[in-house]
Design a protein around this motif. Structure first.
Motif, mmCIF file in Angstrom:
data_model
loop_
_atom_site.group_PDB
_atom_site.id
_atom_site.type_symbol
_atom_site.label_atom_id
_atom_site.label_comp_id
_atom_site.label_asym_id
_atom_site.label_seq_id
_atom_site.Cartn_x
_atom_site.Cartn_y
_atom_site.Cartn_z
ATOM 1 N N THR A 1 0.867 -1.181 0.000
ATOM 2 C CA THR A 1 0.000 0.000 0.000
ATOM 3 C C THR A 1 0.900 1.226 0.000
ATOM 4 O O THR A 1 0.592 2.241 -0.621
ATOM 5 C CB THR A 1 -0.873 0.031 1.280
ATOM 6 N N HIS A 2 2.011 1.087 0.742
ATOM 7 C CA HIS A 2 3.087 2.081 0.736
ATOM 8 C C HIS A 2 4.222 1.561 -0.140
ATOM 9 O O HIS A 2 4.682 0.427 0.040
ATOM 10 C CB HIS A 2 3.585 2.326 2.167
ATOM 11 N N GLY A 3 4.684 2.399 -1.062
ATOM 12 C CA GLY A 3 5.636 1.944 -2.064
ATOM 13 C C GLY A 3 7.051 1.749 -1.567
ATOM 14 O O GLY A 3 7.896 1.217 -2.288
ATOM 15 N N ASP A 4 7.346 2.145 -0.334
ATOM 16 C CA ASP A 4 8.688 1.931 0.231
ATOM 17 C C ASP A 4 8.708 0.715 1.152
ATOM 18 O O ASP A 4 9.569 0.607 2.023
ATOM 19 C CB ASP A 4 9.186 3.185 0.972
ATOM 20 N N GLU A 5 7.751 -0.217 0.955
ATOM 21 C CA GLU A 5 7.637 -1.366 1.842
ATOM 22 C C GLU A 5 7.571 -2.680 1.039
ATOM 23 O O GLU A 5 6.497 -3.272 0.881
ATOM 24 C CB GLU A 5 6.400 -1.195 2.745
ATOM 25 N N PRO A 6 8.720 -3.138 0.510
ATOM 26 C CA PRO A 6 8.729 -4.336 -0.338
ATOM 27 C C PRO A 6 8.608 -5.647 0.425
ATOM 28 O O PRO A 6 8.618 -6.715 -0.190
ATOM 29 C CB PRO A 6 10.083 -4.246 -1.057
ATOM 30 N N ILE B 1 0.069 -5.733 4.548
ATOM 31 C CA ILE B 1 1.448 -5.886 5.017
ATOM 32 C C ILE B 1 2.161 -4.537 4.976
ATOM 33 O O ILE B 1 2.196 -3.885 3.926
ATOM 34 C CB ILE B 1 2.212 -6.881 4.129
ATOM 35 N N HIS B 2 2.738 -4.171 6.113
ATOM 36 C CA HIS B 2 3.452 -2.898 6.213
ATOM 37 C C HIS B 2 4.782 -3.101 6.940
ATOM 38 O O HIS B 2 5.048 -4.153 7.512
ATOM 39 C CB HIS B 2 2.602 -1.868 6.959
ATOM 40 N N SER B 3 5.590 -2.021 6.915
ATOM 41 C CA SER B 3 6.879 -2.044 7.623
ATOM 42 C C SER B 3 7.260 -0.604 7.942
ATOM 43 O O SER B 3 6.492 0.326 7.678
ATOM 44 C CB SER B 3 7.952 -2.696 6.744
ATOM 45 N N GLY B 4 8.456 -0.439 8.473
ATOM 46 C CA GLY B 4 8.932 0.905 8.779
ATOM 47 C C GLY B 4 9.428 1.681 7.573
ATOM 48 O O GLY B 4 9.806 2.847 7.703
ATOM 49 N N ASP C 1 8.763 5.180 -3.036
ATOM 50 C CA ASP C 1 8.274 6.181 -2.087
ATOM 51 C C ASP C 1 7.004 5.675 -1.399
ATOM 52 O O ASP C 1 6.328 4.791 -1.899
ATOM 53 C CB ASP C 1 7.920 7.486 -2.807
ATOM 54 N N ARG C 2 6.669 6.299 -0.304
ATOM 55 C CA ARG C 2 5.466 5.924 0.452
ATOM 56 C C ARG C 2 4.205 6.025 -0.425
ATOM 57 O O ARG C 2 3.349 5.157 -0.412
ATOM 58 C CB ARG C 2 5.332 6.852 1.667
ATOM 59 N N GLY C 3 4.095 7.119 -1.162
ATOM 60 C CA GLY C 3 2.960 7.313 -2.051
ATOM 61 C C GLY C 3 3.422 7.626 -3.460
ATOM 62 O O GLY C 3 4.625 7.705 -3.742
HETATM 63 ZN ZN LIG Z 1 3.046 1.148 5.481
#
Ligand SMILES: [Zn+2]
Length: 333
Positions: free
Chosen positions: A55-60, A143-146, A97-99
Motif C-alpha cells: 500500500t506504501h511503495g517503500d515497503e517491499p 502488510i506494512h513495515s517501517g 516512495d510511500r505514495g
Molecule cells: Zn506502510
C-alpha cells in the motif's frame, strides 16, 4: 461445471492458480495498466483471504513475503480462496516512495482508502482495488513495515471486532502485540472491520533489514504467519500455532521536537520497559545533545527510527502502551 470466479481480469476455476490484474486504465504508451494479482482458488469453497502488499511503495516486505507464501501453497489441496496483491500502489512502488510522488492530493493510500471512482489518482487506484475485493473477501491482511525511516517489529493493528481479533491471533506465536485501530474509511483493514469482517494491518521490517539474509528472514517470518492463518481457518493442512496470550495496546507516536541526528539507544524492541527509559537522542552538528526521547509510559517499543537525519515532527519511536492482556481471542462466541 462450476461457475468461473471473476476477479479483476482473472477468471478462475476450482483448483486453479491464475495471474492477472485489476484494470487501472491506459497510460501514455497506450498500455493497459493493471495492479497485478494472483488468484488461488481451492478445490472446495471456504474462507476468502486477501493479502495486500505495498500500500506504501517503500515497503517491499509485502511482495517478497507473498512470493514466499505462494511457493508453499498447493491449490489442489486448498479450501477457499487466496487472492494475493503484491503491490497495491504500483506508482509508489516504482518510485520507492510511500505514495505516488506525482499525486499530491491523495498521496497516502493507507489514509484515503477506499478512495473514489472519480477522485484523485491514488483514490482511483484504491477504488479499483476495493471494487475488486469487497464482494470476494472475508479476511484481509495488509502488510506494512517501517519503510525508509524505521524498523518495525511484529506489531498488528486491528479494530476491536471479534473477526479482526481472531485473524490477528491466527498470525501465530510471534504476533502477540495487537494495537487498537478504528473501523471505517481509511485503510483496507478498517473497511473490512466496518463490514464486520476480519481485517488486520501487520508491521515487520524496514530498509535497515533489506540486505540478503536480513530480508530473507523478514520474508520468512511473514510468510510463516500467513501460512499459520491459512491453517487456522482450515484452508491448508497443518497445525496452527498461537501465542499464549495477547497484549492489547495502543500506539503512541514519539516525534522529534528538534532537527538533527537521531541516534537510537540500544534498547530491545517488543520487550516491557518502564516509563522514562531513554530511547534515543537527537544531536546537532556540533555534537551537542539537543533532545532526549524517553518512554512516555510503561509499555514497549515496537519500532525505532534508523534514518539518522531527522527533522522536527519526524517519527522516531513507535511506542505501545498496553491496555489489557487477553487470552480469549480465539474463543468464538
Ligand atoms: Zn506502510
Amino acid at each position: 461445471m462450476v461457475q468461473a470466479l471473476q476477479i479483476g481480469n482473472v477468471s478462475v476455476q476450482p483448483g486453479e492458480v491464475k495471474r492477472g490484474g485489476i484494470p487501472l486504465g491506459v497510460d501514455l504508451y497506450g498500455r493497459e495498466r493493471v495492479m497485478p494479482i494472483i488468484v488461488c482458488r481451492g478445490v472446495e469453497d471456504g474462507p476468502r483471504v486477501w493479502i495486500n502488499g505495498a500500500t506504501h511503495g517503500d515497503e517491499p516486505e509485502g511482495p517478497y513475503s507473498i512470493h514466499r507464501l505462494l511457493k508453499q501453497i498447493d491449490v489442489t489441496q486448498m479450501r477457499g480462496l487466496l487472492v494475493a496483491v503484491p503491490a497495491m500502489n504500483i506508482e509508489a512502488f516504482t518510485a520507492g516512495d510511500r505514495g505516488d510522488p506525482r499525486d499530491t492530493f491523495s498521496y497516502d493510500m493507507n489514509r484515503i482508502y477506499p478512495g473514489r471512482a472519480d477522485g484523485y489518482a491514488t483514490e482511483r487506484v484504491a477504488w479499483a482495488h476495493w471494487e475488486a475485493m469487497k464482494d470476494h473477501c472475508d479476511l484481509q491482511i495488509a502488510i506494512h513495515s517501517g519503510g525508509d525511516h524505521s524498523f518495525l517489529d511484529t506489531a498488528i493493528f486491528a479494530a476491536d471486532t471479534p473477526a479482526s481479533l481472531e485473524l490477528a491471533a491466527a498470525m501465530g506465536p510471534d504476533w502477540n502485540l495487537i494495537n487498537a485501530s478504528s473501523a471505517g474509511r481509511g485503510s483496507p483493514s478498517s473497511m473490512m472491520a466496518e463490514l464486520g469482517k476480519g481485517g488486520i494491518t501487520v508491521e515487520l521490517g524496514g530498509w535497515c533489514s533489506m540486505l540478503t539474509v536480513d530480508f530473507h528472514e523478514v520474508g520468512r517470518r511473514l510468510a510463516a504467519a500467513y501460512l499459520n492463518v491459512l491453517r487456522h481457518y482450515g484452508m491448508v493442512e497443518g497445525k496452527p500455532e498461537y501465542a499464549a496470550r495477547w497484549l492489547r495496546g495502543h500506539q503512541v507516536a514519539l516525534l522529534a521536537n528538534k532537527t538533527g541526528l537521531f541516534i537510537g539507544e540500544d534498547v530491545p524492541l517488543r520487550t516491557p520497559m518502564a516509563k522514562g527509559t531513554v530511547l534515543g537522542h537527537i544531536y546537532d552538528l556540533y555534537g551537542d545533545e539537543i533532545e532526549t526521547l524517553r518512554a512516555p509510559a510503561d509499555g514497549q517499543i515496537f519500532g525505532l527510527r534508523f534514518r539518522v537525519m531527522t527533522q522536527t515532527g519526524d517519527w522516531c519511536c513507535f511506542y505501545a502502551v498496553i491496555d489489557a492482556e487477553r487470552d480469549d481471542l480465539l474463543v468464538r462466541k
